[in-house]
Design an enzyme around this catalytic site. Sequence first.
Site, PDB file in Angstrom:
ATOM      1  N   GLY A   1      29.881 -25.730  69.259  1.00 35.91           N
ATOM      2  CA  GLY A   1      31.341 -26.919  68.453  1.00 35.91           C
ATOM      3  C   GLY A   1      30.810 -26.890  67.244  1.00 35.91           C
ATOM      4  O   GLY A   1      32.020 -27.171  66.632  1.00 35.91           O
ATOM      5  N   GLY A   2      29.937 -26.127  66.428  1.00 32.13           N
ATOM      6  CA  GLY A   2      29.982 -26.078  65.698  1.00 32.13           C
ATOM      7  C   GLY A   2      29.162 -27.092  64.446  1.00 32.13           C
ATOM      8  O   GLY A   2      29.556 -27.329  63.584  1.00 32.13           O
TER       9      GLY A   2
ATOM     10  N   ASN B   1      18.384 -31.178  66.083  1.00 32.63           N
ATOM     11  CA  ASN B   1      19.635 -31.384  65.917  1.00 32.63           C
ATOM     12  C   ASN B   1      20.184 -31.760  64.476  1.00 32.63           C
ATOM     13  O   ASN B   1      21.499 -31.291  64.306  1.00 32.63           O
ATOM     14  CB  ASN B   1      20.588 -32.521  67.140  1.00 32.63           C
ATOM     15  CG  ASN B   1      20.279 -31.669  68.636  1.00 32.63           C
ATOM     16  OD1 ASN B   1      20.394 -30.230  68.555  1.00 32.63           O
ATOM     17  ND2 ASN B   1      21.256 -32.034  68.527  1.00 32.63           N
ATOM     18  N   TYR B   2      19.479 -32.146  63.919  1.00 37.40           N
ATOM     19  CA  TYR B   2      20.157 -32.367  62.474  1.00 37.40           C
ATOM     20  C   TYR B   2      18.763 -31.155  61.754  1.00 37.40           C
ATOM     21  O   TYR B   2      18.255 -31.963  60.865  1.00 37.40           O
ATOM     22  CB  TYR B   2      19.394 -33.770  61.844  1.00 37.40           C
ATOM     23  CG  TYR B   2      20.315 -34.860  62.345  1.00 37.40           C
ATOM     24  CD1 TYR B   2      21.751 -34.388  63.294  1.00 37.40           C
ATOM     25  CD2 TYR B   2      20.400 -36.564  63.151  1.00 37.40           C
ATOM     26  CE1 TYR B   2      22.277 -35.897  64.441  1.00 37.40           C
ATOM     27  CE2 TYR B   2      20.281 -37.685  63.937  1.00 37.40           C
ATOM     28  CZ  TYR B   2      21.848 -36.954  64.183  1.00 37.40           C
ATOM     29  OH  TYR B   2      23.195 -37.748  64.445  1.00 37.40           O
TER      30      TYR B   2
ATOM     31  N   TYR C   1      21.083 -37.940  71.627  1.00 40.92           N
ATOM     32  CA  TYR C   1      20.695 -39.230  71.955  1.00 40.92           C
ATOM     33  C   TYR C   1      22.092 -39.791  72.174  1.00 40.92           C
ATOM     34  O   TYR C   1      22.914 -38.724  71.669  1.00 40.92           O
ATOM     35  CB  TYR C   1      19.752 -39.648  71.288  1.00 40.92           C
ATOM     36  CG  TYR C   1      19.974 -39.751  69.571  1.00 40.92           C
ATOM     37  CD1 TYR C   1      20.516 -40.757  69.422  1.00 40.92           C
ATOM     38  CD2 TYR C   1      20.069 -38.510  69.069  1.00 40.92           C
ATOM     39  CE1 TYR C   1      21.244 -41.401  68.157  1.00 40.92           C
ATOM     40  CE2 TYR C   1      20.644 -38.986  67.625  1.00 40.92           C
ATOM     41  CZ  TYR C   1      21.446 -39.950  66.668  1.00 40.92           C
ATOM     42  OH  TYR C   1      21.207 -39.915  65.369  1.00 40.92           O
TER      43      TYR C   1
ATOM     44  N   GLY D   1      29.600 -29.885  70.104  1.00 39.19           N
ATOM     45  CA  GLY D   1      29.022 -29.080  71.230  1.00 39.19           C
ATOM     46  C   GLY D   1      28.318 -29.019  72.510  1.00 39.19           C
ATOM     47  O   GLY D   1      26.931 -29.351  71.795  1.00 39.19           O
TER      48      GLY D   1
END
Length: 1418
Positions: A983-984, A1350-1351, A1061, A1051
């Site tokens: 997804g980028g 994810n961050y 989440y 993505g």
Amino acid sequence: MSEAPQHNIDNDKQVWKISAALSSILNATPGSEDFISCIKSNSNNVSFVSQFTFTPANASFSPIWQVAVQNTRFLKPSTPRPSVIVTPVEDTLIQTTLFCAKKLGYELRIRSGGHDYEGLSYTADVPFVMLDFTNMRDIDVDVPNRFAWVQAGAVLGELYYAISQKTDTLYFPAGVCPTVGVGGYMGGAGYGNLLRKYGTAADNVVDVRFIDVNGNILNRKSMGEDLFWAIRGGGVSSFGIVLAWKLRLVPVPEKVTVFMLNKTLEDGVTEIFNKYQYVAPTIDRNLHIRTQVFGEYIGNTTKKTIRILFEGIYQGTSDKLLPILNEEFPELGVTREICEEMSMIQSTLVFWGFPSSAPTEVLTNRSAIGKLNNKSKSDYIRSPIPISGLWKIWRKFIELDESGQLIINPFGGRIADFSETAIPYPHRAGVLFQVLKTVNFNGQTSDTTPTSLWRLAWLQSLEELLTPYVSKNPREAYSNYNDLDFGVGNATYKEASVWGERYWKRDNFKKLIRVKAKWTVTPRRDNNIILSNPVSHKRASLLWTRFEPDTIPPETPGKGKLECASDQSFSDCGGGCPRKRHGQPAVIGVGGQRRWLSAKVGQFPPSPELKPHTPRTSKPAHTMGSETETGTGADRVIPARQKENTGRQPAAAPRCQGCRRLPPQKSTRSAPEMAATTSINREKGINLPEGLSPVLQNPFAVPLLFRWSQRRLAVSLSSSAPVEFVQTADDRDDRISLPFKVPINSMVYLAQQEQFMIVRIEISLQLTFTAAGRRGLNDAGKKRNGGSRAQGRRRNGAAEEQERLEEDARKKQKTRAMFFWSRGQGRRSCVLSFFWNPSDTKRTVLCFLITRSHKLKHSPNGPSPNMKKSQLNSPVFLSVLILSFSVSWAALSSILDVTPGSEDYVGCLQSNSNNFTTISQLTFTSNNASFLPTWQVHVQNTRFLKPSTPKPSVIVTPVDETLVQNALHCAKKHGYELRIRSGGHDYEGLSYTADVPFVMLDFTNMRSIDVDVANRTAWVQAGAALGALYYAISQKTDTLYFPAGVCPTVGVGGYMGGGGYGNLLRKYGTAADNVVDVRFMDVNGNILDRKSMDEDLFWAIRGGGASSFGIVLAWKLRLVPVPKKVTVFILNKTLEEGATEIFHKYQYVAPTIDRNLHIRTQVFGEYIGNSTKKTIRIMFEGIYQGTTDTLLPLLDEKFPELGVTREICEEIRMVQSTLVFWGLPSSTSTEILTNRSAIAKLNNKSKSDYVRTPIPISGLRKIWRKLMENDQSAFLMINPFGGRMSDYSETAIPYPHRAGVLLQMLKTVNFNGQASDTTPTSLRRITWLQSLDKVLTPYVSKNPREAYSNYNDLDFGVGSANYEEASLWGERYWKRDNFKKLIRIKAKVDPLNFFRRPQSIPVFSTPLSDIYFYRATI
């Protein structure tokens, strides 16, 4: 509609002249801020407007403008861009945009697909607003009635896919390019593979929704037949704005037959094509045979030929097709073996260059289709071209450098049944073919380079050459292939007819002008209302050419010129009348090169960039079978040129034999002052820092200083000594020899004697660099028995030892760099050879500093038994240092200035594929015009959209798993890193950027979604986005959903790998908690599922960073039950309304309240109205899995301070709640969730935290004060945990943030209004974010301070040489136990650490205990 009244032309002239003069004097242009204010003041939802309106100050402006620019020759800084982009989702915003454009004097350009050949829908040389319909692309297919309503922003590929999802026996007769926008396409008529059976696309339009110049929404009945006639082929945007078309679907068989075959001059293609001209327009209407003509080289020779590709589609089976062709066109030679029966939608894939096995979803993916980079012209042929004419055309193609192409479509059949005036499209009976002539600018930086201009000149000369063979009076052209070379004048009919009659012929053009005058001149309008993209031309719109209603434009100069169409004053006209006339003659050429473009056939110069020695370049002119232009022209192969210098360097000198120096051309370079320090942990090895690479750019004068001190080894490099060196090429293309002479100062600490010793020695070195990664270590270890050695030269002991160790390196598949020495003529010397396996990150360096007194033999396993004890113990010594350390391929390529070649990589893909065309369609290098747009389209954080951002060497966009396997294999073979993008949304851009040569595997084409409602599961390919997943589920049920985030463009592939989440986490846990199976490719290319991979790996990839372990192809997800209606509410509280106390209570309530309720908060520091005072505003966004009647009592009991009332609650479907949480109104079409380009991109830097103890009010006030220091560029987003999240253990999956976590916090600063993230203002914002991090320290989790993987945040560090370094970031994301388990699994499944990037799960290097120190006497 009533007739428009007569106007006083003289008054109009005066108003126009005054407005033009004032605009010129004052240089006044409308302001984009005024336009935005106008839009907002006429809208009921200001935030709604902000989501869909973009000015150049907005970070999403440039990506949104670029994404649908389908011809990349307009993607250059000098291209004028709009003042404002509006991307509406409903009719109201379009009407408001039209009103404000009229009011403020903007032109309006309308873009649906962006395939406008001259870029007129998205560029102009006046201030303009671009109305981009990308968000309005709903398609409603009615199979029983054989109709489809299609919004203007849909593209043909989406239309075909939508039809195919409901039936295989209906289709729409339009073109094969999937990214062409429906809105404008019908306005030019449109043709495709069904035109001989069903006519043009516009012939099959039955109704429309249309906005006229006054903002009225009309259909066919209310607009009348004249306007309905005009907009179907007459350039719809000259008359108003199409919202949607109603299309007639036509019957097709379940299976059609497709064939493709090539014929060359050697195959008799001239005679075959001559026959084709008679057969193709008259044969059975069910058969359409398109041809493409190319001039190209024969293999690797310098001779050229003509190749014609015949592409046929038959509405029936092979059994019916073959007898027809055998009877009417046996010369073509179609056999059953080359025929393939497939569905109609698959034929569209094949005609666009995809294999028929490609998933049909690729047609809905606009970014999957390569963009154009060309200039094109069209013609119509009404008489067959004689063979002599064909030979002239072939000769013209032979002159070009393979950048030209003809695409020829036969007419006849149904297209000839319509009269020329049935609709404005007039090219009907009598037309045999339509011809598209194209030159591309591939390999050029723009369309204005000398080579590009040379190609344009060639196209102009081809145009002149074709003149005798194409239609005449007028020379017809296709309006959808608009061409500004025809001219843009429209001050009089005589001027406008130059281009207008070519597109529409005289009768139709005059009728269009009359319809235009009727529908765009009204009593209440001012004539500076501009609707986009004229009847064809840049400023040549019929809107601009207003004559007296219902009269033919006068042909005498000076009459009917454009003025303000009003008797009002200049100010009443808005001051927006044009500042200059639009009847200027066409200018042929570009600057000083216009003489090229007007040159006669054969007179244009050769491209200055095409060197004579380049194998695939031609001279300015070629002959056909003879030495002169007047030769016989006979046949077959065309000798393109005489034998010429190939451009290669002179033969390389023999490689150095031991101490022998090469005889070279010498050059002297002064090495720069260089210094760098590398820290080496004694236990885990050396980590080569980024700062070392520049130091080693010139390795020819690098004295070494090694100092051993306790647990650290510091390495310093410095020198300013001049170095003599020579670079020569060996007889093998993967070996480079670099002899040089350098003084070396070496200080080595003697571990046993606890003292330093300095050795100064001047040695001659030969650096032999072997790219073993390209040919394999096998090749690197071969005995060198060719060249000068084959002529009887003796091998010395060092050479034999070198070969032995090379063979050892090959067997062990290790990476080694070795110094060896030889005695040679009394000089001290040695040879350095590099061998490496790019998939191995453990590089071993062996350094021998050798004197002439002794021959030293060495074994990698320890001291040689041949060494005397005195040699080992003498204080005067020769040191041997063996260092194992982690260093990427980038370090070696940086040191040696050697990088893998993208051409080699693409060649590898092609050699491992059965379909060359597929590879070329799906693989992009920097030389490809689609490379940059493909890279940019899913860069979701625009701070990385800058020229300095490192980009991939190659982009691969696979449509099946086989290409993924090949991409992996070739990356390993050629030493590339592999980055995987779904997804980028990678916060640090690690999925699409790197400081090493890398291949980006972009899964944008693999996004199929298969929802199984009965079993409550869905298989989702890695390239699908969350929005597409939600939409797919909602199309089958309203009572199931997936518990993931609210950003539609994230993505799926990478998202699950970090945990994931969303608004259902308190009821159902993370997204990764609901993954039940996977399709996964390991480092060896094996495709695994949960059962075959074992539970450890399945555990690791769900939250542990899946891309560290391999490639996720698809996830199998568990869908969870949701009610048909959920309740959402949004309300704001400020400090003046007690926000501090409410938020303090929120910390206690939100994590413990009913699991069906999730309340997200966003915290902003902002000004109070227009004052200079600031406050804190907290937005509370709630979603409840139930009705309002159940929610309100719950909140009244648990959280009455919040003050939620029935009036602010809305009951909607779960999929609509995703729209609302992303800032869209619930009434927005849910199909927008599938449109990645509709969602604004980020432009920020973010950090995450977890809160385990409620922050006291005093702490909240510190945070508020910090937020008010900011310039309104920051916000906090806070999600409550608890509920189901607390039921899982920290080790259930790698995601560890479970029981005890109250809140997850995202802290963000944006760079809106800044040119980059490095401006002074941007740097201040980043500094502010770091200071906020310090303020929060007492209130967030500790030991470790947890963060969400994810961050990702590179500020934590990227070290991975040992656990101590890696734990600085690894334990923050996963905690200690999980991180250690991830490392163990990584070592097992990817021991060579191929899948790597900053902060990926590491594989540790060899400990420093493996370092040996050997001593010898001189």
